[in-house]
Design a protein around this motif. Structure first.
Motif, short mmCIF file in Angstrom:
data_model
loop_
_atom_site.label_atom_id
_atom_site.label_comp_id
_atom_site.label_asym_id
_atom_site.label_seq_id
_atom_site.Cartn_x
_atom_site.Cartn_y
_atom_site.Cartn_z
N PRO A 43 10.46 -30.77 -20.70
CA PRO A 43 9.17 -30.99 -20.78
C PRO A 43 8.47 -32.22 -20.04
CG PRO A 43 10.15 -31.57 -22.82
CD PRO A 43 11.21 -31.05 -21.97
N ASP A 99 15.12 -28.91 -9.63
CA ASP A 99 15.15 -27.31 -9.40
C ASP A 99 13.91 -26.99 -8.83
OD1 ASP A 99 17.61 -27.52 -10.55
OD2 ASP A 99 16.94 -26.52 -12.23
N GLY A 100 14.01 -26.13 -8.03
CA GLY A 100 12.75 -25.41 -7.46
C GLY A 100 11.98 -26.15 -6.57
N ILE A 101 12.43 -27.27 -6.04
CA ILE A 101 11.88 -28.24 -4.76
C ILE A 101 12.34 -27.99 -3.63
CG2 ILE A 101 11.07 -30.33 -4.19
CD1 ILE A 101 10.97 -31.47 -6.81
N LEU A 132 6.75 -26.89 -3.94
CA LEU A 132 7.18 -26.87 -5.52
C LEU A 132 7.39 -25.24 -5.85
CD1 LEU A 132 5.19 -29.41 -7.06
CD2 LEU A 132 7.53 -29.71 -6.28
N GLY A 133 8.53 -25.01 -6.40
CA GLY A 133 8.72 -23.85 -7.05
C GLY A 133 8.58 -24.02 -8.55
N GLY A 134 9.36 -23.04 -9.32
CA GLY A 134 9.77 -23.27 -10.55
C GLY A 134 11.07 -23.66 -10.89
N GLY A 135 11.29 -24.03 -12.05
CA GLY A 135 12.82 -24.37 -12.60
C GLY A 135 12.84 -25.24 -13.59
N VAL A 189 9.27 -36.06 -6.89
CA VAL A 189 8.13 -35.21 -6.32
C VAL A 189 7.19 -34.74 -7.56
CG1 VAL A 189 7.31 -33.44 -4.84
CG2 VAL A 189 9.10 -34.84 -4.19
N ARG A 190 7.62 -34.39 -8.63
CA ARG A 190 7.10 -33.63 -9.40
C ARG A 190 6.30 -34.59 -10.00
NH1 ARG A 190 8.30 -28.42 -10.35
NH2 ARG A 190 10.34 -27.96 -9.82
N PRO A 204 1.43 -32.00 -2.77
CA PRO A 204 2.55 -31.88 -2.20
C PRO A 204 2.44 -31.66 -0.92
CG PRO A 204 2.42 -30.40 -3.95
CD PRO A 204 1.39 -31.11 -4.16
N HIS A 238 10.77 -35.33 -27.97
CA HIS A 238 10.88 -35.45 -26.49
C HIS A 238 10.07 -36.42 -26.11
CE1 HIS A 238 7.44 -33.11 -24.70
NE2 HIS A 238 7.37 -32.64 -25.82
N LEU A 239 10.21 -37.03 -24.80
CA LEU A 239 9.58 -37.94 -24.14
C LEU A 239 8.18 -37.60 -24.09
CD1 LEU A 239 12.02 -39.70 -21.63
CD2 LEU A 239 11.27 -40.68 -23.76
N GLY A 263 15.40 -27.90 -14.23
CA GLY A 263 15.79 -29.24 -14.25
C GLY A 263 14.63 -29.87 -13.32
N PRO A 264 14.77 -31.26 -13.05
CA PRO A 264 13.69 -31.96 -12.49
C PRO A 264 13.90 -32.06 -10.95
CG PRO A 264 15.53 -33.31 -13.16
CD PRO A 264 15.75 -32.21 -13.75
#
Lengths: 246, 586
Positions: B487, B461-463, B453-456, A88-89, A98, A182-183, B458-459
């Motif tokens: 990042p 996290d926070g969803i 979506l929240g913060g976090g 999703v991100r 979203p 980093h990527l 990891g990829p």
């Protein structure tokens, strides 16, 4: 006769233009085609509603996310059926909203019905079939999508009647070294095949770029533009240093 | 009784209810403990000097053979239920103040029973018949009525208007505000009468809102000026089918009529319901009940559609009833291929475009299109066919048809109108809502979600995955800085469950990460979920990430590594010496 002609012509012209305008967005009842991210428009200018798009192979997840992002950015609702690992991100980074994204992670045995039901409501459905899809079922689902003006994006094996196939033919990730960095992004060459892409098109893209968005990869195009390469600036000779060699 | 004064109220009081509920006879010395102190004691114990609030040690010194139980409020409430029922037989609107004490307005019932005293006798008889001691008192207002019920063991009737006089001799600690009572005592105000005699303005000035409420009580008024609220009314509508309905249309048309009644009933009260429950009873006694979100926006047709989906699309999954499938499937045996009306949707039409039609049945077109055409198992048949499985496992356990349908509004709220979001951006259009509701009807409410979506770090996290139709959690987006987060760009493949992985160095030994976040050797090969290892081209990390160290349940101490292998890149995470693929950059 001449009088009626004189009176009628502007009206006829007006009507003709109205008809032409109406026909131009008729392919689908009442629903505009799904938008595509600007960077992908060299491959396919837009997805006509009701089209069947397939993404497969390496990089398919990013391509699918890019298609979802494009439609979402264009204001459509999108649904993701049976793709629980959908990032999703990543899609949001490419521009998806979203708030207008529906996720059905596990439709189970009702996969076909779920896809059909959502195709009635949203502008784009991204799905991966749990089992090979028989041509008859693919036709039925496509017809539902066409009737309701929805784009079907299929991950994995392409279905019969695919209008556009998108593939990443070459890609390299940048930003990582041996133990540091980093990527930052991926330079990818994306090929579009099938009816929707004319004779087949290619584009060099950042998929995704350092900010998460999809953009054209200008560095890859530069050498083909007549072989002009950026010239390295000549080192400036400073008066005090003597060790510099030009 | 004046128009704005307190309502004539009867309180029914069962003395020492916690003790009674604990099974202690009033004549045995016994006490119920809460937090080490006596919460209630029996009559016999009280005569020896045991009091509420005493410590157990003191109580046992006064009464060595004291029977002691721990307080169990749930049991108290449960055992009080028969008492409430007995009182309800006399007057329906009974308010339980706490287990052992209930109250109701006497205006209507007193007239019916020929006065307050006969009513009081009737109530006392009803409760005493259950074997409980009982006091019943009538006064103006609940507070005074409770005191009246406790006066002289069996309660008194305070004449209208005499409540202040009745209250005057009580000590101020009866208000159950210890600090206030203490202060008033030191000011020389010992009784409610003396307290009530103080000017209200001065009381408000000195003691604030709480003091004002107490002052009003002492003066025989209600603690707050009355604010009438609409009584809880039952707006449920229902219909029964005699003989049992064999076809969906019968039920759905009835549902449409019922929905009209439901809306009319709610509109008359100025209410709207947040959800409604549709309850279908089959002739073999099974009940299929499903909650549907309503939001006040469902037309009669939409309600009827939801009932149809409930009938045809009962989910097949763990923990859910299969009544929707079983019942109708058998009920329709004869009607499947029969009298299709305008459009054939029965099992035999799968040849042409069954997927489209079958799935589109609900939202796309109204009931009119389906009149006389849809059979019980239209969509059910489709689902089976669509997923390529055999259609033969329908449990045919001989249910008849539907015998009853009820629509129950749930969570009634005042109808304040509906405000759409500006430009309708975040608002689902009606066709999206219909499609979503249909899928939720098939797969369950939680199967269709929206991602918030929240913060976090990891990829994944926070969803937060919020079922469509629910409000997102109150604090979803915590957009603070997330030091140590991965990042951008975000990975495009985030498996719901991370895959186990093996990270090896050039010699084939597992790579470890030490406490200072350094790798034991540069990673050279990566094996995912037992597959053959592939070469790692480049890598970066490890990035340590210690999260929620203060909370043993959710703390994590891990380190992340990005690696590329050919055209793909991976996000690896190590925790407890186990590498996992957390996400794939595909």
């Amino acid at each position: 006769m001449s009088v009626t002609e004189a009176q009628g012509q502007p009206r006829v012209r007006h009507l003709r233009s109205a008809v032409a305008a109406a026909e131009s967005d008729v392919p689908v009842r009442g629903r505009p085609a799904a938008a595509v991210l600007p960077a992908l428009r060299t491959l396919v200018p837009e997805l006509p509603a009701g089209s069947l798009v397939s993404v497969a192979g390496g990089g398919s997840a990013s391509l699918a996310a890019a298609l979802v992002a494009g439609a979402s950015e264009g204001g459509a609702w999108c649904a993701v059926v049976g793709v629980p690992e959908f990032g999703v991100r990543s899609a949001v980074g490419m521009g998806a909203d979203p708030q207008r994204l529906l996720l059905v992670d596990d439709p189970g045995r009702r996969w076909a019905e779920t896809v059909a039901a959502l195709a009635e409501g949203v502008g784009l459905v991204l799905t991966r079939a749990p089992a090979p899809v028989a041509p008859a079922l693919a036709r039925r689902l496509t017809s539902v999508a066409r009737r309701h003006g929805c784009v079907l994006v299929v991950a994995g094996t392409a279905w019969e009647g695919t209008w556009l196939r998108l593939e990443v033919t070459a890609s390299v990730w940048t930003g990582l070294a041996q133990g540091h960095g980093h990527l930052r992004g991926r330079r990818a060459t994306v090929a579009a095949l099938g009816r929707g892409a004319g004779g087949g098109r290619r584009a060099a893209l950042w998929l995704p770029g350092p900010d998460g968005a999809v953009g054209p990869d200008r560095t890859a195009e530069a050498p083909q533009d007549g072989g002009v390469r950026p010239v390295r600036a000549a080192p400036r000779t400073a008066g005090t240093t003597t060790t510099e060699v030009a | 009784m004046t128009a704005d004064g307190p309502v004539r109220t009867m309180a029914v009081w069962c003395p020492d209810w916690p003790v009674t509920a604990a099974g202690i006879d009033p004549d045995t010395p016994g006490a119920v403990l809460s937090k080490g102190r006596v919460a209630a004691c029996s009559r016999a114990a009280r005569s020896t000097g045991v009091r509420r609030g005493q410590r157990l040690r003191d109580a046992q010194r006064l009464c060595p053979d004291l029977v002691v139980h721990l307080r169990d409020i749930e049991t108290e409430g449960r055992l009080f239920e028969p008492v409430v029922e007995a009182v309800t037989a006399i007057t329906p609107w009974v308010e339980v103040l706490r287990p052992g004490l209930c109250a109701f307005s006497v205006r209507g019932p007193a007239r019916y029973h020929g006065g307050e005293k006969p009513l009081r006798d009737a109530v006392r008889d009803a409760v005493t018949a259950l074997g409980h001691a009982c006091g019943a008192g009538v006064a103006d207002g609940v507070f005074a009525a409770v005191l009246a019920a406790r006066t002289r063991g069996e309660g008194v009737v305070v004449h209208p208007g005499r409540t202040p006089d009745f209250l005057a001799p009580f000590p101020v600690r009866i208000l159950e505000r210890p600090e206030l009572a203490d202060l008033l005592g030191r000011l020389g105000v010992h009784t409610l009468g003396a307290f009530a005699a103080l000017p209200p303005g001065r009381v408000a000035q000195r003691f604030g809102a709480e003091g004002t409420a107490a002052h009003r009580l002492a003066g025989g008024l209600d603690a707050r000026p009355p604010a009438p609220a609409p009584p809880a009314t039952d707006l449920t509508v229902g219909a029964s089918f005699e003989p049992p309905a064999e076809r969906a249309e019968t039920v759905v048309f009835q549902a449409k009529a019922l929905a009209g009644q439901l809306h009319a009933g709610m509109a008359a009260k100025g209410l709207v319901c947040v959800r409604f429950a549709a309850e279908v009873t089959w002739s073999d006694g099974r009940v299929l009940r499903r909650l549907w979100r309503h939001d006040g926006a469902l037309s009669e047709l939409a309600v009827a559609e939801r009932v149809l989906w409930q009938l045809t699309g009962a989910p097949e999954g763990a923990g859910r009833t299969r009544a929707g499938d079983g019942g109708p499937g058998t009920g329709s045996g004869g009607t499947r291929t029969g009298d299709s009306g305008t459009r054939t949707r029965s099992g035999g039409t799968r040849t042409e475009d069954g997927a489209g039609e079958g799935a589109r049945g609900g939202p796309g077109d109204g009931l009119a299109g389906k009149a006389g055409a849809s059979t019980w198992d239209g969509p059910g048949e489709m689902a089976r066919e669509g997923s390529g499985e055999s259609a033969g496992e329908d449990p045919s356990d001989g249910a008849g048809g539907v015998v009853a349908l009820r629509l129950i509004p749930d969570h009634l709220v005042p109808d304040n109108g509906r405000q759409s979001a500006l430009w309708g951006r975040a608002d689902a259009s009606s066709r999206v809502e219909r499609a979503a509701a249909r899928v939720q009807g098939m797969l369950g409410h939680h199967a269709l979600v929206r991602a918030v979506l929240g913060g976090g770090r990891g990829p994944a996290d926070g969803i937060v995955r919020v079922p469509m139709g629910d409000l997102p959690p109150p604090t979803p987006a915590e957009q603070g800085p997330w030091p140590g987060g991965v990042p951008d760009p975000a990975p495009s493949v985030v498996p719901p469950h991370p895959l186990p992985a093996a990270v090896l160095d050039a010699d084939g030994a597992p790579v470890a990460v030490d406490g200072r976040a350094a790798v034991s050797a540069p990673p050279a090969r990566l094996g995912i979920a037992g597959a053959d290892p592939v070469d790692i081209d480049s890598w970066a990390g490890p990035w340590p990430c210690v999260e929620r160290w203060w909370d043993p349940a959710s703390r994590h101490r891990r380190a992340r590594l990005q690696v590329t292998s050919g055209p793909r890149a991976y996000l690896l995470v190590i925790e407890d010496r186990q590498w996992q693929v957390e996400a794939v950059y595909d």
